[in-house]
Design a protein around this motif. Structure first.
Motif, PDB file in Angstrom:
ATOM      1  N   ALA A 169       0.791  -1.161  -0.151  1.00 54.27           N
ATOM      2  CA  ALA A 169      -0.233  -0.148  -0.059  1.00 54.27           C
ATOM      3  C   ALA A 169       0.912   1.362   0.018  1.00 54.27           C
ATOM      4  CB  ALA A 169      -0.921   0.119   1.373  1.00 54.27           C
ATOM      5  N   PRO A 170       0.463   2.457  -0.646  1.00 54.45           N
ATOM      6  CA  PRO A 170       1.008   3.483  -0.767  1.00 54.45           C
ATOM      7  C   PRO A 170       1.040   4.025   1.022  1.00 54.45           C
ATOM      8  CG  PRO A 170      -0.332   3.724  -2.471  1.00 54.45           C
ATOM      9  CD  PRO A 170      -0.670   2.272  -1.704  1.00 54.45           C
TER      10      PRO A 170
ATOM     11  N   ARG B 222      -8.719   7.461  -0.910  1.00 49.88           N
ATOM     12  CA  ARG B 222      -7.466   6.690  -0.856  1.00 49.88           C
ATOM     13  C   ARG B 222      -6.960   6.313  -1.931  1.00 49.88           C
ATOM     14  NH1 ARG B 222     -10.520   0.988   1.151  1.00 49.88           N
ATOM     15  NH2 ARG B 222     -12.174   0.906  -0.792  1.00 49.88           N
ATOM     16  N   ILE B 223      -5.864   5.631  -2.015  1.00 47.46           N
ATOM     17  CA  ILE B 223      -5.284   5.184  -3.347  1.00 47.46           C
ATOM     18  C   ILE B 223      -4.559   3.879  -3.285  1.00 47.46           C
ATOM     19  CG2 ILE B 223      -3.110   6.443  -2.517  1.00 47.46           C
ATOM     20  CD1 ILE B 223      -2.734   7.393  -5.332  1.00 47.46           C
ATOM     21  N   ARG B 224      -4.401   3.159  -4.333  1.00 47.39           N
ATOM     22  CA  ARG B 224      -3.852   1.732  -4.313  1.00 47.39           C
ATOM     23  C   ARG B 224      -2.887   1.703  -5.746  1.00 47.39           C
ATOM     24  NH1 ARG B 224      -8.487  -2.801  -5.489  1.00 47.39           N
ATOM     25  NH2 ARG B 224      -9.350  -1.922  -7.383  1.00 47.39           N
ATOM     26  N   ALA B 225      -1.958   1.057  -5.803  1.00 50.82           N
ATOM     27  CA  ALA B 225      -1.078   0.715  -6.661  1.00 50.82           C
ATOM     28  C   ALA B 225      -1.113  -0.398  -7.789  1.00 50.82           C
ATOM     29  CB  ALA B 225       0.281   0.835  -6.226  1.00 50.82           C
ATOM     30  N   ARG B 226      -0.992  -0.335  -8.818  1.00 52.21           N
ATOM     31  CA  ARG B 226      -1.091  -1.663  -9.592  1.00 52.21           C
ATOM     32  C   ARG B 226       0.485  -2.250  -9.489  1.00 52.21           C
ATOM     33  NH1 ARG B 226      -4.507  -4.362 -12.738  1.00 52.21           N
ATOM     34  NH2 ARG B 226      -5.548  -2.770 -13.960  1.00 52.21           N
ATOM     35  N   LEU B 227       0.523  -3.423  -9.135  1.00 48.46           N
ATOM     36  CA  LEU B 227       1.873  -4.212  -9.160  1.00 48.46           C
ATOM     37  C   LEU B 227       2.474  -4.858 -10.415  1.00 48.46           C
ATOM     38  CD1 LEU B 227       0.909  -5.632  -5.393  1.00 48.46           C
ATOM     39  CD2 LEU B 227       1.902  -3.444  -6.089  1.00 48.46           C
ATOM     40  N   ALA B 228       3.679  -5.333  -9.944  1.00 49.21           N
ATOM     41  CA  ALA B 228       4.121  -5.771 -11.280  1.00 49.21           C
ATOM     42  C   ALA B 228       3.494  -7.313 -11.829  1.00 49.21           C
ATOM     43  CB  ALA B 228       5.599  -6.148 -10.983  1.00 49.21           C
TER      44      ALA B 228
ATOM     45  N   GLY C 100      -2.271  -3.199  -1.690  1.00 51.69           N
ATOM     46  CA  GLY C 100      -3.400  -2.648  -0.584  1.00 51.69           C
ATOM     47  C   GLY C 100      -3.784  -1.263  -0.594  1.00 51.69           C
ATOM     48  N   PHE C 101      -4.645  -0.659  -0.275  1.00 54.52           N
ATOM     49  CA  PHE C 101      -5.226   0.469  -0.054  1.00 54.52           C
ATOM     50  C   PHE C 101      -4.524   1.420   0.800  1.00 54.52           C
ATOM     51  CE2 PHE C 101      -9.240  -0.607  -2.338  1.00 54.52           C
ATOM     52  CZ  PHE C 101      -9.314   0.423  -3.098  1.00 54.52           C
TER      53      PHE C 101
ATOM     54  N   GLU D 256       1.398   2.767 -11.975  1.00 59.23           N
ATOM     55  CA  GLU D 256      -0.122   3.219 -12.353  1.00 59.23           C
ATOM     56  C   GLU D 256      -0.728   3.028 -10.715  1.00 59.23           C
ATOM     57  OE1 GLU D 256      -4.118   1.513 -14.375  1.00 59.23           O
ATOM     58  OE2 GLU D 256      -2.059   0.257 -14.789  1.00 59.23           O
ATOM     59  N   TYR D 257      -1.689   4.119 -10.571  1.00 61.08           N
ATOM     60  CA  TYR D 257      -2.294   4.071  -9.507  1.00 61.08           C
ATOM     61  C   TYR D 257      -3.689   4.215  -9.729  1.00 61.08           C
ATOM     62  CZ  TYR D 257       1.922   5.137  -7.183  1.00 61.08           C
ATOM     63  OH  TYR D 257       3.341   5.109  -6.722  1.00 61.08           O
ATOM     64  N   GLN D 258      -4.565   3.934  -8.990  1.00 57.42           N
ATOM     65  CA  GLN D 258      -6.217   4.068  -8.716  1.00 57.42           C
ATOM     66  C   GLN D 258      -6.592   4.850  -7.830  1.00 57.42           C
ATOM     67  OE1 GLN D 258      -8.958   0.832  -7.953  1.00 57.42           O
ATOM     68  NE2 GLN D 258      -9.565   0.947 -10.343  1.00 57.42           N
ATOM     69  N   ILE D 259      -7.297   5.869  -7.908  1.00 57.32           N
ATOM     70  CA  ILE D 259      -7.810   6.732  -6.555  1.00 57.32           C
ATOM     71  C   ILE D 259      -9.246   6.473  -6.606  1.00 57.32           C
ATOM     72  CG2 ILE D 259      -8.041   9.213  -6.074  1.00 57.32           C
ATOM     73  CD1 ILE D 259      -5.540   9.884  -8.044  1.00 57.32           C
ATOM     74  N   HIS D 260      -9.419   6.282  -5.309  1.00 55.50           N
ATOM     75  CA  HIS D 260     -10.910   6.044  -4.900  1.00 55.50           C
ATOM     76  C   HIS D 260     -11.396   7.100  -4.190  1.00 55.50           C
ATOM     77  CE1 HIS D 260     -11.696   1.659  -5.412  1.00 55.50           C
ATOM     78  NE2 HIS D 260     -10.766   1.783  -6.296  1.00 55.50           N
ATOM     79  N   LEU D 261     -12.408   7.575  -4.512  1.00 57.78           N
ATOM     80  CA  LEU D 261     -13.331   8.957  -3.843  1.00 57.78           C
ATOM     81  C   LEU D 261     -14.432   8.335  -3.454  1.00 57.78           C
ATOM     82  CD1 LEU D 261     -12.714  12.070  -3.554  1.00 57.78           C
ATOM     83  CD2 LEU D 261     -14.124  12.404  -5.621  1.00 57.78           C
ATOM     84  N   ASP D 262     -14.794   8.639  -2.123  1.00 55.21           N
ATOM     85  CA  ASP D 262     -15.953   8.384  -1.363  1.00 55.21           C
ATOM     86  C   ASP D 262     -16.244   6.572  -1.478  1.00 55.21           C
ATOM     87  OD1 ASP D 262     -16.144  11.034  -0.495  1.00 55.21           O
ATOM     88  OD2 ASP D 262     -17.102  11.386  -2.340  1.00 55.21           O
ATOM     89  N   GLY D 263     -15.361   5.797  -1.447  1.00 58.40           N
ATOM     90  CA  GLY D 263     -15.553   4.624  -1.762  1.00 58.40           C
ATOM     91  C   GLY D 263     -15.465   4.044  -3.161  1.00 58.40           C
TER      92      GLY D 263
END
Length: 329
Positions: free
Chosen positions: A231-232, A304-310, A316-317, A263-270
């Motif tokens: 997780a970041p 919250r934010i999570r990363a795309r792994l190799a 994890g968030f 690459e990251y994915q940002i979640h806003l309000d779930g």
């Protein structure tokens, strides 16, 4: 991606691509980093292999090197491919049939410094053929976990009127490994414990015809992964007003994993709000990003934010943060 009513606006100090669709960035040949080089240069890539994929292609793979930004693949003394740090494989194309080639790999760090060359590996492309028929699918594809971070796949030979030159292994829809046509097994490493994966195998002939995929193998690596290691960390969230609209300003520390997170994915309000994809200049120590959040002051958001792994999965968030548009620091 449609939860945010306007496109994201990156800050001047960060050049990034806002995607409407996620880009899967996976790789093969994961492993321990190479030996360190003198003077703080990147280490030497280890585990380098080369095998013909067809009469005009060679598949080159290697293990990860810590702290790199990109890899350079050389044919003889010429750079033929530049590969981002999140990948450990490449297909070198447009080669001549019935020709021997030598390949080496070098790692380049974020400051642009090149490490030493790897050991030289050789591969010979087969003769060209006039063949419009693809091989049959590999049969009896099976898999088993080989510890918590690897799987072993086996299959029976595909059939082709001119002969199979190589087998390609796919994780989901992405090619992650390749072996010679005389092999019936492969080990895919760099996976996560307690994670479900799907693999398929396809055969390739000398004319570069690719077979349909064999039956998918679905399995879960043993153990557990609570996501904390991937997780970041250090996520901070604030807002600023520009041209009558509010923007969320995020900063975070990328997770410490093999390779560089691009690459990251940002979640806003779930819910997933946007994806952020970097190129070769992906941040390693501190990342920053700003995106549109609306025009109404006083609205509170959870982010919250999570990363795309190799290995192609999401890590994890981060810890969730709350931010109120227009509120002070």
């Amino acid at each position: 991606m449609r939860d945010v009513p306007a496109p994201a606006v990156p800050r001047r100090y960060r050049c990034a691509l806002l995607c409407g669709a996620l880009v899967l960035l996976t790789s093969c040949g994961w492993g321990a980093g190479g030996d360190g080089a003198e003077g703080g240069l990147p280490g030497v890539p280890t585990g380098v292999t080369a095998a013909a994929g067809s009469a005009t292609t060679v598949h080159v793979m290697w293990n990860a090197v810590d702290g790199v930004g990109t890899y350079e693949v050389y044919r003889g003394g010429t750079v033929v491919k530049e590969v981002p740090a999140s990948e450990r494989m490449v297909d070198v194309t447009r080669l001549r049939p019935s020709t021997a080639y030598a390949f080496t790999v070098r790692a380049r760090d974020a400051e642009g410094r090149l490490g030493p060359r790897s050991r030289e590996v050789r591969a010979t492309t087969p003769a060209a053929v006039n063949d419009g028929s693809a091989p049959t699918s590999p049969g009896d594809v099976r898999g088993r976990a080989a510890g918590s971070r690897a799987v072993q796949l086996t299959w029976s030979a595909a059939k082709d009127d001119r002969g199979v030159v190589s087998y390609d292994v796919y994780q989901g829809g992405t090619k992650v490994h390749s072996v010679g046509g005389n092999q019936r097994a492969a080990v895919v490493t760099g996976l996560r414990a307690g994670t479900r994966y799907s693999f398929t195998v396809r055969a390739r002939d000398a004319a570069d015809n690719l077979s349909p995929a064999g039956a998918a193998v679905r399995l879960t690596t043993p153990g557990s992964d609570d996501g904390r290691a991937t997780a970041p960390t250090g996520l901070r969230a604030a807002s600023h007003l520009a041209d009558g609209a509010y923007y969320l300003d995020l900063t975070w520390v990328p997770p410490r994993i093999d390779g560089t997170v691009t690459e990251y994915q940002i979640h806003l309000d779930g819910r997933a709000a946007t994806s952020l994809v970097y190129g070769a200049d992906a941040p390693r120590d501190r990342a920053e990003y700003s995106f549109y959040a609306g025009r109404e002051a006083g609205v509170t958001h959870r982010v919250r934010i999570r990363a795309r792994l190799a290995d192609g999965t999401w890590g994890g968030f981060s810890a969730e943060r709350k931010v109120t548009l227009g509120a002070g620091p």
